[in-house]
Design an enzyme around this catalytic site. Structure first.
Site, mmCIF file in Angstrom:
data_model
loop_
_atom_site.group_PDB
_atom_site.id
_atom_site.type_symbol
_atom_site.label_atom_id
_atom_site.label_comp_id
_atom_site.label_asym_id
_atom_site.label_seq_id
_atom_site.Cartn_x
_atom_site.Cartn_y
_atom_site.Cartn_z
ATOM 1 N N LYS A 100 1.437 10.861 13.117
ATOM 2 C CA LYS A 100 2.325 11.097 12.586
ATOM 3 C C LYS A 100 2.187 12.680 12.784
ATOM 4 O O LYS A 100 1.760 13.493 13.146
ATOM 5 C CB LYS A 100 0.742 11.538 11.169
ATOM 6 C CG LYS A 100 0.984 10.149 10.356
ATOM 7 C CD LYS A 100 -0.678 9.877 8.908
ATOM 8 C CE LYS A 100 -0.419 8.918 9.312
ATOM 9 N NZ LYS A 100 -1.343 8.117 7.378
ATOM 10 N N GLU A 152 -10.437 4.348 8.962
ATOM 11 C CA GLU A 152 -10.336 3.929 7.921
ATOM 12 C C GLU A 152 -11.063 2.088 7.707
ATOM 13 O O GLU A 152 -10.676 1.892 6.752
ATOM 14 C CB GLU A 152 -9.092 4.051 7.413
ATOM 15 C CG GLU A 152 -8.586 5.301 7.076
ATOM 16 C CD GLU A 152 -7.786 5.932 6.482
ATOM 17 O OE1 GLU A 152 -6.704 5.162 5.675
ATOM 18 O OE2 GLU A 152 -7.131 6.489 5.964
ATOM 19 N N GLU A 175 0.821 -1.156 0.323
ATOM 20 C CA GLU A 175 0.018 0.073 0.360
ATOM 21 C C GLU A 175 1.184 1.029 -0.111
ATOM 22 O O GLU A 175 1.816 1.528 0.363
ATOM 23 C CB GLU A 175 -1.142 -0.035 1.066
ATOM 24 C CG GLU A 175 -1.780 0.929 1.213
ATOM 25 C CD GLU A 175 -3.372 0.873 2.087
ATOM 26 O OE1 GLU A 175 -3.525 -0.052 2.340
ATOM 27 O OE2 GLU A 175 -4.158 2.025 2.321
ATOM 28 N N ARG A 176 0.611 2.333 -0.741
ATOM 29 C CA ARG A 176 1.471 3.457 -0.756
ATOM 30 C C ARG A 176 3.027 2.732 -1.405
ATOM 31 O O ARG A 176 3.884 3.796 -1.012
ATOM 32 C CB ARG A 176 1.285 4.124 0.152
ATOM 33 C CG ARG A 176 -0.425 4.677 0.246
ATOM 34 C CD ARG A 176 -0.989 5.151 -0.213
ATOM 35 N NE ARG A 176 -2.347 5.670 -0.148
ATOM 36 C CZ ARG A 176 -3.421 5.247 -0.658
ATOM 37 N NH1 ARG A 176 -3.490 5.420 -2.162
ATOM 38 N NH2 ARG A 176 -5.081 5.551 -0.678
ATOM 39 N N ASP A 203 -2.517 14.201 6.762
ATOM 40 C CA ASP A 203 -1.460 12.283 6.712
ATOM 41 C C ASP A 203 -0.843 13.109 5.460
ATOM 42 O O ASP A 203 -0.678 13.047 4.299
ATOM 43 C CB ASP A 203 -3.124 12.226 5.812
ATOM 44 C CG ASP A 203 -2.493 10.830 5.280
ATOM 45 O OD1 ASP A 203 -1.565 10.035 6.107
ATOM 46 O OD2 ASP A 203 -3.326 10.087 4.365
ATOM 47 N N ARG A 247 -11.393 17.837 10.991
ATOM 48 C CA ARG A 247 -10.922 16.087 10.730
ATOM 49 C C ARG A 247 -9.433 17.335 11.415
ATOM 50 O O ARG A 247 -8.487 15.487 12.226
ATOM 51 C CB ARG A 247 -10.194 15.981 9.261
ATOM 52 C CG ARG A 247 -9.043 14.881 9.058
ATOM 53 C CD ARG A 247 -9.119 14.300 8.201
ATOM 54 N NE ARG A 247 -7.636 13.133 7.684
ATOM 55 C CZ ARG A 247 -7.307 12.724 6.878
ATOM 56 N NH1 ARG A 247 -7.947 12.505 5.559
ATOM 57 N NH2 ARG A 247 -6.414 11.655 6.494
ATOM 58 N N GLU A 265 3.936 9.535 -0.767
ATOM 59 C CA GLU A 265 2.610 9.222 -1.144
ATOM 60 C C GLU A 265 2.350 10.494 -1.588
ATOM 61 O O GLU A 265 1.342 10.402 -2.878
ATOM 62 C CB GLU A 265 1.581 9.305 -0.180
ATOM 63 C CG GLU A 265 0.180 8.564 -0.763
ATOM 64 C CD GLU A 265 -0.270 7.958 1.143
ATOM 65 O OE1 GLU A 265 -0.473 8.068 1.783
ATOM 66 O OE2 GLU A 265 -1.867 7.997 1.381
ATOM 67 N N LYS A 321 -3.714 -0.221 14.306
ATOM 68 C CA LYS A 321 -4.148 0.823 13.679
ATOM 69 C C LYS A 321 -6.155 0.200 14.438
ATOM 70 O O LYS A 321 -6.045 -0.917 13.811
ATOM 71 C CB LYS A 321 -4.129 1.143 12.063
ATOM 72 C CG LYS A 321 -5.518 2.095 10.449
ATOM 73 C CD LYS A 321 -5.021 1.586 10.000
ATOM 74 C CE LYS A 321 -5.944 2.797 8.712
ATOM 75 N NZ LYS A 321 -5.255 2.760 7.811
ATOM 76 N N TRP A 355 -12.968 13.361 2.269
ATOM 77 C CA TRP A 355 -11.574 13.163 0.885
ATOM 78 C C TRP A 355 -11.672 14.122 -0.214
ATOM 79 O O TRP A 355 -11.555 13.306 -1.352
ATOM 80 C CB TRP A 355 -12.492 11.575 0.625
ATOM 81 C CG TRP A 355 -11.497 10.639 1.763
ATOM 82 C CD1 TRP A 355 -10.733 11.113 3.375
ATOM 83 C CD2 TRP A 355 -12.136 9.176 2.139
ATOM 84 N NE1 TRP A 355 -10.961 10.269 3.766
ATOM 85 C CE2 TRP A 355 -11.162 9.007 3.110
ATOM 86 C CE3 TRP A 355 -12.499 8.274 1.657
ATOM 87 C CZ2 TRP A 355 -11.635 7.700 3.968
ATOM 88 C CZ3 TRP A 355 -12.808 7.014 1.865
ATOM 89 C CH2 TRP A 355 -12.041 6.623 3.092
ATOM 90 N N ASN A 363 -2.897 -1.942 7.652
ATOM 91 C CA ASN A 363 -4.415 -2.335 7.722
ATOM 92 C C ASN A 363 -4.068 -3.953 7.444
ATOM 93 O O ASN A 363 -4.267 -3.840 6.515
ATOM 94 C CB ASN A 363 -5.068 -1.378 5.513
ATOM 95 C CG ASN A 363 -5.592 -0.160 6.128
ATOM 96 O OD1 ASN A 363 -5.543 1.042 6.795
ATOM 97 N ND2 ASN A 363 -5.015 0.612 4.467
ATOM 98 N N HIS A 402 -4.135 18.853 0.696
ATOM 99 C CA HIS A 402 -4.718 18.139 -0.180
ATOM 100 C C HIS A 402 -5.492 18.306 -0.871
ATOM 101 O O HIS A 402 -7.017 18.249 -0.919
ATOM 102 C CB HIS A 402 -5.733 17.495 1.646
ATOM 103 C CG HIS A 402 -6.175 15.989 1.312
ATOM 104 N ND1 HIS A 402 -7.434 15.701 0.649
ATOM 105 C CD2 HIS A 402 -6.611 15.037 2.089
ATOM 106 C CE1 HIS A 402 -7.693 14.100 0.866
ATOM 107 N NE2 HIS A 402 -7.060 14.248 2.151
HETATM 108 C C1 GCV Z 1 -2.379 2.338 5.337
HETATM 109 C C2 GCV Z 1 -3.427 6.859 4.221
HETATM 110 C C3 GCV Z 1 -2.950 6.336 3.391
HETATM 111 C C4 GCV Z 1 -3.514 5.072 3.783
HETATM 112 C C5 GCV Z 1 -3.051 4.687 5.274
HETATM 113 C C6 GCV Z 1 -3.101 5.312 5.901
HETATM 114 C C7 GCV Z 1 -2.735 5.061 7.343
HETATM 115 O O1 GCV Z 1 -4.870 7.778 4.391
HETATM 116 O O2 GCV Z 1 -3.769 6.598 2.115
HETATM 117 O O3 GCV Z 1 -3.303 4.343 2.286
HETATM 118 O O4 GCV Z 1 -3.261 3.347 5.257
HETATM 119 O O5 GCV Z 1 -3.036 7.360 5.849
HETATM 120 O O6 GCV Z 1 -1.725 5.659 7.539
HETATM 121 O O7 GCV Z 1 -3.665 4.024 8.412
#
Ligand code: GCV
Length: 595
Positions: A275, A206, A82-83, A280, A251, A308, A202, A458, A125, A436
């Site tokens: 973060k 999401e 992912e990413r 994000d 957010r 990303e 996590k 989003w 995820n 964003h």
């Molecule tokens: C792993 C953002 C990214 C998602 C990522 C998420 C996170 O939304 O686009 O791909 O998921 O952050 O950090 O959990």
């Protein structure tokens, strides 16, 4: 030569390097309390040699400021990342544990050379399967390659694993069967991986399940896992990346609102992983307000090495200056001079546990990261995790010398390109606090008009709020009061468009297009200037790179050249699309702005 007392302060990972005479011969001593310290000391010594530094009069003492220095792989068990923009996952789960790719050893050496001491193997995820017997054995095979290099492995876990793979009917952290399940699972893991590091979670974000399903809190969930891991010295890294808009429609405020009330309730082997900023990994964000707001809890910082939102593996963007901006920011949480770096290393709040994580950009590409220059971000992450006080210039120079050349012209040229590359990206993507603005379906190109039918936050329009009256998200005390989550004097300074740094202006304020900037220009003129400047900077980078032809190998020269061409094209697109769109409002008859 080196007295045992001198090593006292070196701890488990520090070292001393010293030039001495022994039997009338010059020798170099690398001394440490533990083998890990010797390993790091030797890599330091190699770095000096590779950097062509004198090694005859050494007197060096070094130890890491941050305890847990981790990569986070967002690698899925099916091999996708992912990413990730550098091929597939390097973890070949299908072939493990029988076949152990020799690349794992290279991976371990690279990481050890920059002081990284842990890695989370799988995506946040998460899939519950990572905790099955088969995957634990596969992971144990990886762990045995990484172990000699001082690297512990960790898993991202799915909160409802006891249901998905354990046959239980609930994952309620207060249920005794669930608690027992996690304890047995921990025992099973440690039987095979005695130095297993712990879990990254996590939760309730999401689509990932969390303890809230059962009316429990983040602390309840984290503490259950902490209890299972604590007999073995394992830790829980519980992420604060949550943004449930029913908690607040802004957010950026959600993480703080959910977590700050829980300060003091977490077990001692839990860190909250946050973060760097409150949204994000945008090209630029102000600091996450959680830094300094939970003094009783160690806050671990999550940075993103994979690019990303900063051009992925196509743009040359050296991120150390971004990370330094965050680490060097003053939270004022305990009065002036309480830097984010001191929250993260635990010194400001007297935490013994501290950590920092970088979301990996590593894949199966021959050059690991897709873009040769993305490796600089991996390198910089490790160096800053070791000591956040290193400068981004110093780190860049080390990396250039070891990666490209020790030729002074080459070093100077590349260092200059790298130094300005992040600010250029901010300029051509999201200047003056915008954020964003990506188009639908990816986090790459511009889409300021994008409206997500399912979720307001989003949508690009949610963030920039451009209309004929102006542009920007009003998070001042007259708006959502996002500024209220920061300590004084940040709250007061950022609350007013006059004292708010212009780099954060449209993050905190909705202002008319005619708003006067410190340059004397209007906001609209200034915005145009930034977009233009960003594109010009990429053009200059391109020319600068061309001047190196013949000084570095053709293969890598061509690789970077081709990517810079793409970067320029993309930067122009960002500029043109954003200015055309914003211009519709800024130059509309009732904006008050001249055309
Ligand atoms: C792993 C953002 C990214 C998602 C990522 C998420 C996170 O939304 O686009 O791909 O998921 O952050 O950090 O959990």
């Amino acid at each position: 030569m080196v007295q045992p007392s001198e090593l006292e302060i070196a701890g488990d990972e520090g070292y001393i390097i010293r030039s001495v005479f022994f039997d009338n011969r010059p020798v170099t001593i690398i001394a440490a309390n533990k083998s890990k310290g010797v390993l790091y000391g030797i890599f330091h010594f190699f770095r000096l040699i590779q950097n062509r530094q004198a090694i005859d009069k050494l007197s060096i003492q070094s130890k890491p400021r941050i305890q847990k220095r981790l990569l986070n792989h967002w690698d899925n068990l099916n091999g996708s990342v992912e990413r990730g923009y550098a091929g597939k996952s390097i973890w070949n789960w299908e072939k493990l544990p029988v076949e152990v790719d020799p690349r794992y050893k290279d991976y371990a050496r690279v990481n050890a050379s920059i002081g990284i001491n842990g890695t989370v193997l799988n995506n946040v995820n998460s899939q519950a399967e990572i905790l099955t017997k088969g995957y634990i054995s596969k992971a144990a095979a990886i762990a045995s390659v990484l172990r000699p290099y001082g690297i512990q492995i960790y898993f991202s876990i799915k909160f409802i694993s006891p249901m998905e793979i354990g046959g239980l009917s609930t994952a309620d952290p207060f249920d005794p069967h669930v608690r027992r399940w996690w304890k047995e699972k921990a025992q099973q893991i440690y039987q095979q991986i005695p130095d297993f590091g712990g879990f990254l979670v996590k939760a309730y974000s999401e689509g990932q399940p969390g303890p809230q399903i059962y009316g429990r809190t983040h602390a309840d969930g984290a503490n259950m896992l902490a209890e299972a891991l604590s007999p073995y010295g394992g830790i829980v890294m519980w992420r604060s990346f949550v943004y449930d808009l029913s908690i607040d429609s802004d957010r950026t405020k959600c993480g703080y609102l959910e977590f700050v009330p829980l300060d003091g309730q977490f077990a001692t082997n839990v860190l909250i992983q946050s973060k760097n900023g409150p949204v994000d990994f945008q090209p630029r964000e102000p600091i996450n307000p959680l830094f300094g707001a939970m003094p009783k809890t160690p806050i671990m910082m999550e940075l993103q090495i994979t690019q990303e939102y900063t051009g992925q593996s196509n743009h040359l963007v050296y991120l150390a200056p971004q990370w330094k901006e965050v680490l060097d920011s003053d939270t004022f949480s305990k009065g002036p001079g309480t830097l984010v770096a001191e929250i993260v290393d635990g010194s400001a709040e007297n935490h013994t546990l501290s950590g920092i994580a970088g979301v990996s950009g590593i894949g199966t590409d021959r050059n690991w990261m897709g873009h040769h220059f993305s490796q600089a971000n991996w390198y910089a992450f490790g160096r800053l995790a070791w000591d956040p006080a290193f400068t981004s210039g110093q780190i860049a120079e080390e990396w250039i010398r070891m990666t490209w050349s020790n030729d002074p012209k080459t070093i100077g040229v590349i260092a200059k390109m790298m130094a300005g590359s992040w600010e250029a990206c901010v300029d051509y993507m999201t200047p003056l606090g915008l954020h964003h603005l990506m188009a639908a379906g990816h986090h790459y190109g511009p889409g300021p008009d994008y409206v997500n039918p399912g979720r307001a936050d989003w949508s690009s329009t949610y963030y920039h709020k451009a209309d004929s009256q102006g542009i920007g998200f009003d998070r001042s005390s007259k708006g959502t009061n996002g500024v209220g989550q920061y300590a004084e004097p940040l709250r007061r300074l950022w609350d007013s468009p006059v004292t708010c740094p212009e780099k954060y202006l449209l993050w905190f304020h909705h202002l008319p297009w005619t708003h006067q900037m410190s340059s004397g220009k209007t906001l609209w003129q200034e915005l145009r200037l930034h977009y233009k400047r960003g594109v010009e900077a990429v053009g200059i980078m391109q020319k600068t790179w061309d001047s190196l032809e013949g000084r570095i190998d053709q293969q890598r020269f061509d690789h970077v050249k081709a990517r810079l061409e793409m970067q320029l094209e993309n930067a122009r697109e960002w500029r043109d699309v954003c200015l055309e769109y914003f211009g519709r409002f800024a130059e509309s008859p009732n904006s008050g702005h001249d055309r």
